[in-house]
Design an enzyme around this catalytic site. Structure first.
Site, PDB file in Angstrom:
ATOM      1  N   ILE A 468      -4.569 -10.151   8.870  1.00  0.00           N
ATOM      2  CA  ILE A 468      -5.152  -9.375   7.773  1.00  0.00           C
ATOM      3  C   ILE A 468      -4.149  -9.276   6.631  1.00  0.00           C
ATOM      4  CG2 ILE A 468      -6.030  -7.118   7.081  1.00  0.00           C
ATOM      5  CD1 ILE A 468      -7.940  -8.538   8.880  1.00  0.00           C
ATOM      6  N   GLY A 469      -4.552  -9.691   5.447  1.00  0.00           N
ATOM      7  CA  GLY A 469      -3.712  -9.578   4.263  1.00  0.00           C
ATOM      8  C   GLY A 469      -4.261  -8.523   3.317  1.00  0.00           C
ATOM      9  N   TYR A 470      -3.874  -7.279   3.546  1.00  0.00           N
ATOM     10  CA  TYR A 470      -4.342  -6.174   2.712  1.00  0.00           C
ATOM     11  C   TYR A 470      -3.177  -5.551   1.938  1.00  0.00           C
ATOM     12  CZ  TYR A 470      -8.985  -6.002   4.977  1.00  0.00           C
ATOM     13  OH  TYR A 470     -10.243  -6.292   5.425  1.00  0.00           O
ATOM     14  N   THR A 477      -1.433   2.577   1.214  1.00  0.00           N
ATOM     15  CA  THR A 477      -2.531   3.516   1.426  1.00  0.00           C
ATOM     16  C   THR A 477      -3.550   3.423   0.291  1.00  0.00           C
ATOM     17  OG1 THR A 477      -1.110   5.014   2.658  1.00  0.00           O
ATOM     18  CG2 THR A 477      -3.094   5.949   1.682  1.00  0.00           C
ATOM     19  N   THR A 507       0.555  -8.636  10.105  1.00  0.00           N
ATOM     20  CA  THR A 507       0.793  -8.834  11.536  1.00  0.00           C
ATOM     21  C   THR A 507       0.340 -10.227  11.951  1.00  0.00           C
ATOM     22  OG1 THR A 507       0.474  -6.479  11.962  1.00  0.00           O
ATOM     23  CG2 THR A 507       0.293  -7.969  13.850  1.00  0.00           C
ATOM     24  N   GLU A 590     -11.247  -1.616  12.952  1.00  0.00           N
ATOM     25  CA  GLU A 590      -9.839  -1.595  13.330  1.00  0.00           C
ATOM     26  C   GLU A 590      -9.417  -0.209  13.798  1.00  0.00           C
ATOM     27  OE1 GLU A 590      -5.413  -2.731  11.552  1.00  0.00           O
ATOM     28  OE2 GLU A 590      -7.218  -3.141  10.372  1.00  0.00           O
ATOM     29  N   VAL A 713      -3.435   5.304   6.943  1.00  0.00           N
ATOM     30  CA  VAL A 713      -2.503   6.387   7.219  1.00  0.00           C
ATOM     31  C   VAL A 713      -3.266   7.641   7.661  1.00  0.00           C
ATOM     32  CG1 VAL A 713      -2.451   7.271   4.849  1.00  0.00           C
ATOM     33  CG2 VAL A 713      -0.429   7.506   6.311  1.00  0.00           C
ATOM     34  N   GLU A 715      -3.083  10.770   7.072  1.00  0.00           N
ATOM     35  CA  GLU A 715      -3.502  11.763   6.088  1.00  0.00           C
ATOM     36  C   GLU A 715      -4.816  11.364   5.422  1.00  0.00           C
ATOM     37  OE1 GLU A 715       0.611  12.520   7.061  1.00  0.00           O
ATOM     38  OE2 GLU A 715      -0.447  10.686   6.515  1.00  0.00           O
TER      39      GLU A 715
END
Length: 733
Positions: A468-470, A477, A507, A590, A713, A715
Site C-alpha cells: 500500500i502506497g498511501y 494521518t 510495508t 485493514e 492513527v 486519535e
C-alpha cells in the site's frame, strides 16, 4: 425467539417507559402485559424466556428506570417456570403475570459473589434454612425470597416468606436509591425447588445483571453524548473538542463490547448451553471495565453530572450496585473450556476453525517465523522464506476463504474469512494481509474485469504481492494532503499516467510486485476529490525503495520513490478522481484486519503453557492477568464476529471497524507488556524455556507498537467512532 417477537417486546416496553408517570410503576408494566412475558401460558402468561426478559432489563436500564423486573421476572418467574413444583407454580406464577406478586432473589453472601456456590454458607435441612444473605433488593415487598443454600453438599434453591418466623431484614448500604437489605435466616421455613434450580437461577441472575449493566452504560453514554453536543464552551460545542471526542469514543467502545458480552451470555443461558466462561467474561466487563466508562461520563459532564436531580447520578450509582453484584476480578475469569468454546459459531465454522488451527500449526512448525538476512543486520520478514510460505498457502488452497467462488475463493463468507485471519494470528503466521484481505476484496467490488482477470487468481495462488502506497512525508494521518502526482499523457502512444512523488512506511515495498498507490490526478480539485488509485508495477525503472529498519530489528517497511513511473490507464482502479472512496473502503478492511482476537489468544496460550511448566499458574498475579487477558480476548473475538456479520449483510460499520482496531491495538500493547513483566517476575531470563519465550515476546511487543497508528492513527479512529457511533460533530481542524 425470533427478531420480530423481540422487536415487538421492545416496542411495548419502550412505550411504557416513554410515559414518565408509568415508567417505574409495576401496575403499568402489568397492564401492558410485560409482567406476563416469562410466565407459562397455563398460568396466565406468554411463555417467553430469558431473551424477552433481557429486552425488558436492557430497555429499562437504558432509561435509568429501576423496577422489580430482575428479581421477579428474570430470577423468579423463569426459575419457577423451569424448576418449581406444580404447587409452587400454581401459587405464585399467576400473581406474577398480573403484577400482584413480587419475588426477590437472595443469592449473595459476604465474600461470595453472585453466581457462585463455592463457599456457600447458607444451609438447608429438613424444611428449614439458616444463613445470611446480603444486598437483596425488593425483599420487603416480595411474596417469596428465592434463596440459594446447600443441602448437604448439593446447591439448592428454597422459597422463603420474608414475613415468616426466623426471617429478619436489615436495611443495608447501597450506592443507588434502590433499597437493599441483609436477610438473616434462622431456621426459617423453606420449600425446596426441583434439583438443578440453583445452577439455573444463578446463570439467569448473572445474565440479567450483565444485560442490565449494558443498558445502564448505554443510557449514560447516550445522555452524555447529547450533553456534549448541546453544551457550548469557548464558542463551540464540547463535542467539537478533540479531548472530549476521544473520551466519548472510549465510552462507546466499552459500551459496545459490554453489549456483545452480555448478549452472548444471555444467548447461551437462554439456549441451555454451557455458559460459565462467558458469564464470567460479561461479569468482568460489567464490574471491572464499565465503571471507568461511567466515571468518564461524569468527568465530561462536569458540575452538571453531580447534580442529584440530573439523571447521570442514577445511572452511575446503579452501575456501581451492578458492579458490586457481579464482582468478577480477573482471577475469576477462567481460560475457556475448549469443549464449549465458540458455540456462537455454526458447526461448520467451528470445524473450519479447528482445521485451520491444525493447518497453521503445521505451517508454523515448517516455516517458523520468516526472518531472512536483511540490510544492516536486520531480518527480512518479506524475503524468500516468506514468499515460499505464501506460495504454500496458495497451493494448499486455503487463500480466499471468504472470497466469492466465482473469483476462485471458497465462498464461505466474512465470518469464515475472519476465522482464517484469527487462526493465522494465533500461530503468528505472516499472512499477505494487505493483498488478500484488502486489495483483493476492493478489486472484487470496484476493479475492472481486466484487473480481476489479471490479479485475483494470482493472489489466491500466492504468486503476486501488493504493498500500500498511501503515507507521505507530509501526509500521514492527513492522508488527503498527499502530493504524489499522476499526470495523464495521451500523446505518446497508448495513454498512461506519469507518476512522481514519494511514499513512506510502505510495508513490503521492497518485495511487492505492485503498489496500490494513492495519487493526485486533479491538483485543482478539493483535496478529497482529486485523488485516484493506481496499480503500479514495481518493475518500472522509475520505481525504487530504501529500507527503514524498525524497533523489532526487522526490515519490512520502506520509503518508496516514483520518478516518471508510467502506469497504463487501464491500471486505474474505479473512477478517476474518486479514489477517496476506495481508500476508505480499503482502510475499513485493514482496520478490521488489524484487530484479530487470535493475536491475543496466541500470546496468552504461550504464557499459560510456560506458567504451567514453571508451576506458577496458581499464583494470584498470574491468575489475575491470565483472566484479564482471557476476558479481553473473548470480547475482541465477539467484536470480530459482529464486524464480520455486519460486513456480510452490506457495508462495514465505520464505528465498529474503527472500534475493532482501536480496541485490539490498545489492548494487545497493554496486555503484552504485562505478560512480559509477569514472565520476568516469576522466571529466570537465562533459563532455556523462559529465555525462548521472552525472546519471542519482546520483538512482538516492539512490532505491535505500529498497531496504534498503522491503518489509521488511534486519535482519528476515535473521532470516527464518535461521529458514526454517537452522532457527534466532526472535530474542527
Amino acid at each position: 425467539m425470533d427478531a420480530e417477537a423481540i422487536n415487538a417486546v421492545r416496542d411495548v416496553v419502550r412505550e411504557v417507559l416513554e410515559r414518565e408517570s408509568d415508567a417505574a410503576r409495576w401496575p403499568a408494566w402489568a397492564a401492558a402485559g410485560l409482567t406476563a412475558l416469562p410466565v407459562p401460558e397455563e398460568h396466565g402468561g406468554e411463555g417467553f424466556g430469558l431473551e424477552a426478559v433481557a429486552v425488558l432489563l436492557r430497555e429499562a436500564a437504558h432509561r435509568g428506570v429501576q423496577t422489580p423486573a430482575w428479581d421477579t421476572l428474570c430470577c423468579g418467574a423463569l426459575t419457577l417456570a423451569s424448576y418449581g413444583t406444580d404447587a409452587q407454580r400454581k401459587e405464585l406464577l399467576p400473581g406474577v403475570a398480573t403484577g400482584e406478586t413480587l419475588l426477590a432473589a437472595a443469592l449473595r453472601e459476604p465474600g461470595l459473589p453472585t453466581g457462585s456456590t463455592e463457599g456457600l454458607r447458607t444451609r438447608y435441612h429438613d424444611g428449614a434454612v439458616t444463613g445470611r444473605k446480603v444486598a437483596v433488593t425488593h425483599a420487603v415487598d416480595a411474596a417469596r425470597l428465592l434463596v440459594t443454600a446447600l443441602d448437604g453438599d448439593r446447591p439448592v434453591v428454597v422459597l422463603v416468606d420474608p414475613r415468616a418466623a426466623g426471617v429478619e431484614l436489615y436495611v443495608s448500604s447501597a450506592a443507588s436509591a434502590e433499597p437493599q437489605h441483609t436477610v438473616v435466616l434462622d431456621g426459617a421455613r423453606a420449600e425446596l425447588l426441583e434439583p438443578g434450580a440453583a445452577e439455573h437461577l444463578l446463570a439467569l441472575a448473572r445474565a440479567g445483571l450483565s444485560v442490565s449493566a449494558a443498558g445502564v452504560l448505554a443510557g449514560a453514554r447516550d445522555l452524555t453524548a447529547d450533553y456534549v453536543k448541546g453544551r457550548r464552551q469557548f464558542g463551540r460545542a464540547l463535542a467539537e473538542f478533540q479531548a472530549v471526542s476521544l473520551q466519548m469514543a472510549d465510552v462507546y467502545v466499552t459500551s459496545r463490547t459490554l453489549d456483545l458480552a452480555a448478549d452472548n451470555a444471555v444467548w447461551r443461558v437462554a439456549a441451555g448451553l454451557p455458559a460459565a466462561d462467558d458469564l464470567a467474561v460479561a461479569g468482568y466487563w460489567a464490574s471491572q471495565v464499565a465503571p471507568s466508562a461511567l466515571r468518564t461520563c461524569h468527568h465530561v459532564h462536569g458540575g452538571m453530572g453531580v447534580d442529584i436531580t440530573y439523571p447521570l447520578v442514577g445511572y452511575t450509582t446503579w452501575g456501581s450496585d451492578l458492579a458490586y453484584a457481579l464482582d468478577t476480578p480477573g482471577a475469576r475469569v477462567p481460560v475457556e473450556d475448549p469443549a464449549t468454546k465458540n458455540l456462537e459459531l455454526t458447526d461448520a465454522q467451528r470445524a473450519l476453525k479447528a482445521e485451520l488451527r491444525e493447518w497453521f500449526a503445521g505451517l508454523s512448525a515448517e516455516f517458523g517465523h520468516p526472518a531472512d538476512p536483511g540490510p544492516d543486520g536486520s531480518v527480512d520478514r518479506h524475503g524468500p522464506t516468506y514468499q515460499r510460505l505464501i506460495r504454500r498457502m496458495g497451493s494448499d488452497g486455503w487463500m480466499g476463504v471468504g472470497w466469492p467462488a466465482e473469483y476462485g475463493g471458497h465462498g464461505l463468507g466474512e465470518i469464515e474469512q475472519t476465522v482464517f485471519a484469527n487462526e493465522a494470528q494465533y500461530h503468528d503466521v505472516h499472512l499477505p494481509s494487505v493483498t488478500l484481505q484488502t486489495v483483493g476484496p476492493t478489486l472484487i467490488r470496484y476493479g475492472t474485469e481486466r484487473q480481476k482477470e489479471l490479479f485475483l487468481s494470482r493472489i489466491l495462488a500466492g504468486d503476486v504481492h501488493f504493498a500500500i502506497g498511501y503515507s507521505e512525508p507530509d501526509a500521514g494521518t492527513d492522508l488527503a494532503s498527499l502530493r504524489t502526482s499522476a499526470r495523464l499523457v495521451e500523446d505518446d502512444g497508448d495513454p498512461y499516467y506519469l507518476v512522481n512523488g514519494q511514499k513512506m512506511w510502505t510495508t513490503g515495498g521492497h518485495q511487492a510486485d505492485y503498489i496500490w498507490l494513492a495519487v493526485r490526478t486533479d491538483p485543482d480539485a478539493p483535496k478529497h476529490k482529486g485523488i485516484s488509485i493506481l496499480i503500479v508495477d514495481t518493475r518500472d525503472p522509475g520505481y525504487s525503495s530504501t529500507p527503514i529498519l524498525t524497533a523489532d530489528g526487522s526490515h519490512h517497511v520502506n520509503a518508496t520513490y516514483y520518478n516518471d513511473v508510467k502506469v497504463p490507464v487501464e491500471m486505474v482502479v474505479g473512477e478517476v478522481n474518486q479514489g477517496w472512496k476506495l481508500i476508505t473502503t480499503q482502510l475499513n478492511h485493514e482496520r478490521v484486519m488489524l484487530g484479530p482476537a487470535g493475536r491475543i489468544e496466541g500470546l496468552r496460550d504461550k504464557v499459560v503453557a510456560w506458567a504451567d511448566a514453571a508451576g506458577v499458574r496458581d499464583s494470584a498475579d498470574v491468575a489475575d492477568l491470565l483472566g484479564r487477558t482471557t476476558a479481553v480476548f473473548r470480547v475482541n473475538e465477539l467484536l470480530n464476529w459482529e464486524v464480520a456479520r455486519a460486513a456480510a449483510e452490506g457495508e462495514i460499520s465505520v464505528a465498529d471497524a474503527s472500534s475493532s482496531k482501536v480496541f485490539a491495538a490498545d489492548q494487545v500493547q497493554h496486555l503484552l507488556a504485562d505478560l512480559i513483566a509477569l514472565v520476568h517476575r516469576h522466571g529466570d531470563p537465562g533459563e532455556g524455556a523462559t529465555k525462548e519465550l521472552l525472546d519471542y515476546l519482546d520483538p512482538q511487543a516492539k512490532r505491535n507498537l505500529v498497531l496504534t497508528f498503522g491503518g489509521g492513527v488511534q486519535e482519528v479512529q476515535r473521532e470516527l467512532i464518535s461521529m458514526f457511533g454517537l452522532g457527534l460533530p466532526r472535530v474542527p481542524r
